[in-house]
Write a protein that holds these residues in place. Structure first.
Motif: not given
Length: 240
Positions: A107-124
């Protein structure tokens, strides 16, 4: 977002060939992992990506989903082939030899992308604090160091950071090989040439860093049992 989980599964593991087909309780290791991931209820779809007819048959005969892939150097390359024609946004890579992964870290990994409004994260991915000297110095434990915002700076089988000042209070973290990818980053990864640092360390996520991609690390207290050796399998059997 459509979120799927893929479990890469090689039969010929170098340190423990056939480990995923070993019996754990009443089921094989790979079936236990697959069913536990499905039971989290977090994913639109879960399937195993394998180069082994034996593992393919094992999953399908137990009602699961599996796809055949070619031979690959890394699990990420295997997953990239498996998902290239699948409509999805986020791909969670769960190791086939981590049968006891819990709900909360996923769930924590999924939440990273839900909060990444700028879509700067490639992976978590996940990290856990190490305290024992033996564990810190064990080359089978991949260590990770991060910046102040939790982005990975480097991964190594060596103890990093090097503890030059013995009295200095420094924390060491083990990388837990559960990844959450943006699909496009995963497909890009599979097209990139393996470079010297990845080849030297034999750590696939270094490839992302070498090409300037961002990896967000999430600290967890999850302690799983990764089955890399026959001794690990015996530890896992005691948890059943």
């Amino acid at each position: 977002m459509k979120i799927i989980a893929v479990i890469p599964a090689r039969y010929e593991a170098s340190r423990f060939p056939g480990k995923l087909m070993q019996i754990l309780g009443e089921k094989t290791v790979i079936t236990t992992t697959y069913q536990n991931v499905v039971e989290t209820g977090l994913f639109d779809e879960v399937f195993v990506a394998t180069d082994s007819e034996i593992i393919l048959e094992e999953i399908t005969k137990n009602g699961g989903k599996a796809v055949m892939t070619g031979q690959h150097e890394t699990g990420s390359d295997r997953i990239a082939e498996a998902v290239q024609n699948i409509d999805c946004d986020i791909v969670i890579n769960v190791q086939g030899d981590e049968p006891f992964l819990k709900l909360e870290p996923l769930k924590q990994l999924i939440e990273v992308f839900k909060q990444d409004d700028q879509q700067e994260i490639s992976l978590a991915s996940l990290k856990i604090k190490l305290s024992e000297k033996e564990e810190i110095e064990n080359p089978n434990n991949v260590k990770v160091i991060t910046d102040n915002n939790g982005f990975a700076l480097y991964f190594s089988r060596s103890a990093i950071p090097f503890h030059r000042e013995i009295s200095y209070d420094v924390s060491y973290f083990k990388h837990i090989g559960v990844y959450a990818f943006r699909k496009e980053a995963l497909l890009q990864f599979s097209k990139l040439e393996m470079k010297s640092l990845e080849i030297s360390e034999k750590i696939e996520c270094i490839r992302y860093l070498e090409y300037g991609m961002k990896i967000k690390m999430i600290e967890t207290n999850f302690v799983g049992v990764g089955i890399d050796t026959p001794e690990d399998l015996e530890k896992a059997r005691k948890l059943i």
